[in-house]
Design a protein around this motif. Structure first.
Motif, PDB file in Angstrom:
ATOM      1  N   MET A   1       1.029  -1.127   0.160  1.00  0.00           N
ATOM      2  CA  MET A   1       0.003   0.032   0.104  1.00  0.00           C
ATOM      3  C   MET A   1       0.810   1.129   0.010  1.00  0.00           C
ATOM      4  O   MET A   1       1.954   1.397   0.529  1.00  0.00           O
ATOM      5  CB  MET A   1      -0.924  -0.014   1.089  1.00  0.00           C
ATOM      6  N   ALA A   2       0.614   2.128  -0.953  1.00  0.00           N
ATOM      7  CA  ALA A   2       1.440   3.338  -0.991  1.00  0.00           C
ATOM      8  C   ALA A   2       0.891   4.231   0.135  1.00  0.00           C
ATOM      9  O   ALA A   2      -0.054   4.266   0.629  1.00  0.00           O
ATOM     10  CB  ALA A   2       1.257   4.207  -2.334  1.00  0.00           C
ATOM     11  N   GLU A   3       2.081   5.146   0.548  1.00  0.00           N
ATOM     12  CA  GLU A   3       1.613   5.870   1.725  1.00  0.00           C
ATOM     13  C   GLU A   3       1.243   7.312   1.277  1.00  0.00           C
ATOM     14  O   GLU A   3       1.411   7.791   0.214  1.00  0.00           O
ATOM     15  CB  GLU A   3       3.303   6.295   2.260  1.00  0.00           C
ATOM     16  N   ILE A   4       0.414   8.104   2.037  1.00  0.00           N
ATOM     17  CA  ILE A   4       0.173   9.480   2.043  1.00  0.00           C
ATOM     18  C   ILE A   4       0.876  10.235   2.788  1.00  0.00           C
ATOM     19  O   ILE A   4       0.500   9.878   4.087  1.00  0.00           O
ATOM     20  CB  ILE A   4      -1.440   9.514   1.867  1.00  0.00           C
ATOM     21  N   ASN A   5       1.811  11.045   2.516  1.00  0.00           N
ATOM     22  CA  ASN A   5       2.414  11.674   3.513  1.00  0.00           C
ATOM     23  C   ASN A   5       2.242  13.294   2.995  1.00  0.00           C
ATOM     24  O   ASN A   5       2.078  13.744   1.953  1.00  0.00           O
ATOM     25  CB  ASN A   5       3.940  11.697   3.224  1.00  0.00           C
ATOM     26  N   ILE A   6       1.967  13.999   4.148  1.00  0.00           N
ATOM     27  CA  ILE A   6       1.838  15.615   3.963  1.00  0.00           C
ATOM     28  C   ILE A   6       3.051  16.270   4.720  1.00  0.00           C
ATOM     29  O   ILE A   6       3.231  16.004   5.754  1.00  0.00           O
ATOM     30  CB  ILE A   6       0.558  15.921   4.621  1.00  0.00           C
ATOM     31  N   TYR A   7       3.766  17.321   3.874  1.00  0.00           N
ATOM     32  CA  TYR A   7       4.821  17.837   4.471  1.00  0.00           C
ATOM     33  C   TYR A   7       4.378  19.117   4.596  1.00  0.00           C
ATOM     34  O   TYR A   7       3.749  19.731   3.852  1.00  0.00           O
ATOM     35  CB  TYR A   7       5.828  18.049   3.642  1.00  0.00           C
ATOM     36  N   GLU A   8       4.505  19.668   5.967  1.00  0.00           N
ATOM     37  CA  GLU A   8       3.778  21.183   6.355  1.00  0.00           C
ATOM     38  C   GLU A   8       4.849  22.098   7.152  1.00  0.00           C
ATOM     39  O   GLU A   8       5.817  21.401   7.424  1.00  0.00           O
ATOM     40  CB  GLU A   8       2.535  20.883   7.080  1.00  0.00           C
ATOM     41  N   THR A   9       4.264  23.088   7.188  1.00  0.00           N
ATOM     42  CA  THR A   9       5.131  24.288   8.202  1.00  0.00           C
ATOM     43  C   THR A   9       4.235  24.927   9.190  1.00  0.00           C
ATOM     44  O   THR A   9       2.942  25.030   8.827  1.00  0.00           O
ATOM     45  CB  THR A   9       5.616  25.199   7.308  1.00  0.00           C
ATOM     46  N   THR A  10       4.674  25.074  10.160  1.00  0.00           N
ATOM     47  CA  THR A  10       3.718  25.604  11.613  1.00  0.00           C
ATOM     48  C   THR A  10       3.185  26.810  11.002  1.00  0.00           C
ATOM     49  O   THR A  10       2.110  27.280  11.344  1.00  0.00           O
ATOM     50  CB  THR A  10       4.408  25.668  12.819  1.00  0.00           C
ATOM     51  N   LEU A  11       3.775  27.495   9.735  1.00  0.00           N
ATOM     52  CA  LEU A  11       3.238  28.940   9.520  1.00  0.00           C
ATOM     53  C   LEU A  11       1.832  28.672   9.039  1.00  0.00           C
ATOM     54  O   LEU A  11       1.019  29.707   9.010  1.00  0.00           O
ATOM     55  CB  LEU A  11       3.889  29.519   8.460  1.00  0.00           C
ATOM     56  N   ASN A  12       1.481  27.668   8.625  1.00  0.00           N
ATOM     57  CA  ASN A  12       0.008  27.281   8.428  1.00  0.00           C
ATOM     58  C   ASN A  12      -1.019  27.205   9.505  1.00  0.00           C
ATOM     59  O   ASN A  12      -2.211  26.799   8.996  1.00  0.00           O
ATOM     60  CB  ASN A  12      -0.026  25.974   7.184  1.00  0.00           C
ATOM     61  N   HIS A  13      -0.580  27.070  10.702  1.00  0.00           N
ATOM     62  CA  HIS A  13      -1.416  26.543  11.647  1.00  0.00           C
ATOM     63  C   HIS A  13      -1.936  28.156  12.512  1.00  0.00           C
ATOM     64  O   HIS A  13      -1.585  28.096  13.589  1.00  0.00           O
ATOM     65  CB  HIS A  13      -0.616  25.685  12.701  1.00  0.00           C
ATOM     66  N   ASN A  14      -2.171  29.118  11.798  1.00  0.00           N
ATOM     67  CA  ASN A  14      -2.525  30.296  12.547  1.00  0.00           C
ATOM     68  C   ASN A  14      -3.917  30.225  12.870  1.00  0.00           C
ATOM     69  O   ASN A  14      -4.471  31.496  13.138  1.00  0.00           O
ATOM     70  CB  ASN A  14      -2.412  31.508  11.507  1.00  0.00           C
ATOM     71  N   GLY A  15      -4.629  28.899  13.563  1.00  0.00           N
ATOM     72  CA  GLY A  15      -5.987  28.888  14.054  1.00  0.00           C
ATOM     73  C   GLY A  15      -7.106  29.132  12.956  1.00  0.00           C
ATOM     74  O   GLY A  15      -7.984  29.313  13.074  1.00  0.00           O
ATOM     75  N   GLU A  16      -6.614  28.907  11.751  1.00  0.00           N
ATOM     76  CA  GLU A  16      -7.471  28.932  10.576  1.00  0.00           C
ATOM     77  C   GLU A  16      -8.448  27.658  10.633  1.00  0.00           C
ATOM     78  O   GLU A  16      -8.227  26.738  10.899  1.00  0.00           O
ATOM     79  CB  GLU A  16      -6.750  28.937   9.333  1.00  0.00           C
ATOM     80  N   GLN A  17      -9.550  28.102  10.320  1.00  0.00           N
ATOM     81  CA  GLN A  17     -10.697  27.249  10.152  1.00  0.00           C
ATOM     82  C   GLN A  17     -10.408  25.755   9.274  1.00  0.00           C
ATOM     83  O   GLN A  17     -10.523  24.714   9.641  1.00  0.00           O
ATOM     84  CB  GLN A  17     -12.099  27.568   9.932  1.00  0.00           C
ATOM     85  N   GLY A  18      -9.447  26.221   8.229  1.00  0.00           N
ATOM     86  CA  GLY A  18      -9.156  25.166   7.251  1.00  0.00           C
ATOM     87  C   GLY A  18      -8.312  24.058   8.017  1.00  0.00           C
ATOM     88  O   GLY A  18      -8.368  23.148   8.135  1.00  0.00           O
ATOM     89  N   ILE A  19      -7.482  24.591   8.825  1.00  0.00           N
ATOM     90  CA  ILE A  19      -6.485  23.740   9.451  1.00  0.00           C
ATOM     91  C   ILE A  19      -7.294  22.624  10.482  1.00  0.00           C
ATOM     92  O   ILE A  19      -6.880  21.538  10.587  1.00  0.00           O
ATOM     93  CB  ILE A  19      -5.169  24.217   9.942  1.00  0.00           C
ATOM     94  N   ILE A  20      -8.199  23.530  11.474  1.00  0.00           N
ATOM     95  CA  ILE A  20      -8.898  22.645  11.963  1.00  0.00           C
ATOM     96  C   ILE A  20      -9.606  21.652  11.745  1.00  0.00           C
ATOM     97  O   ILE A  20      -9.683  20.425  12.258  1.00  0.00           O
ATOM     98  CB  ILE A  20      -9.698  23.774  13.018  1.00  0.00           C
ATOM     99  N   ASP A  21     -10.385  21.957  10.403  1.00  0.00           N
ATOM    100  CA  ASP A  21     -10.975  21.073   9.723  1.00  0.00           C
ATOM    101  C   ASP A  21     -10.390  19.782   9.229  1.00  0.00           C
ATOM    102  O   ASP A  21     -10.614  18.707   9.046  1.00  0.00           O
ATOM    103  CB  ASP A  21     -11.859  21.758   8.521  1.00  0.00           C
TER     104      ASP A  21
END
Length: 95
Positions: free
Chosen positions: A1-21
């Motif tokens: 099974m192939a992996e699903i990997n997401i590479y992110e930065t904390t700069l995207n975590h500004n309490g935005e509704q999208g990241i909470i969702d």
């Protein structure tokens, strides 16, 4: 099974509704037994250079291209977190 990997930065975590969702969505997939790995650039910066497609995007576009979703070693999305339908489609392809 192939992996699903997401590479992110904390700069995207500004309490935005999208990241909470996304975090709720991620938890639901994990509870269903689908593994989706999330790697933070600041927690593990060397990993970003070990994954060649991610390294190339970061060199060409910078951290603004994050988050970067890699499925089976290929980039499938960048600049935004995947939504439910994308994760459903990609997880079905990995089985």
């Amino acid at each position: 099974m192939a992996e699903i990997n997401i590479y992110e930065t904390t700069l995207n975590h500004n309490g935005e509704q999208g990241i909470i969702d996304f975090n709720v969505l991620l938890k639901a997939f994990q509870n269903a037994g689908i593994t989706i790995n999330v790697f933070n650039i600041w927690d593990n910066p060397s990993l970003m250079t070990e994954v060649r497609p991610v390294e190339q995007v970061l060199l060409q576009e910078g951290v603004e291209a994050m988050p970067i979703t890699v499925v089976g070693g290929e980039i499938w999305k960048k600049g935004a977190y995947p939504d439910y339908s994308e994760l459903m489609m990609w997880s079905a392809k990995t089985e």
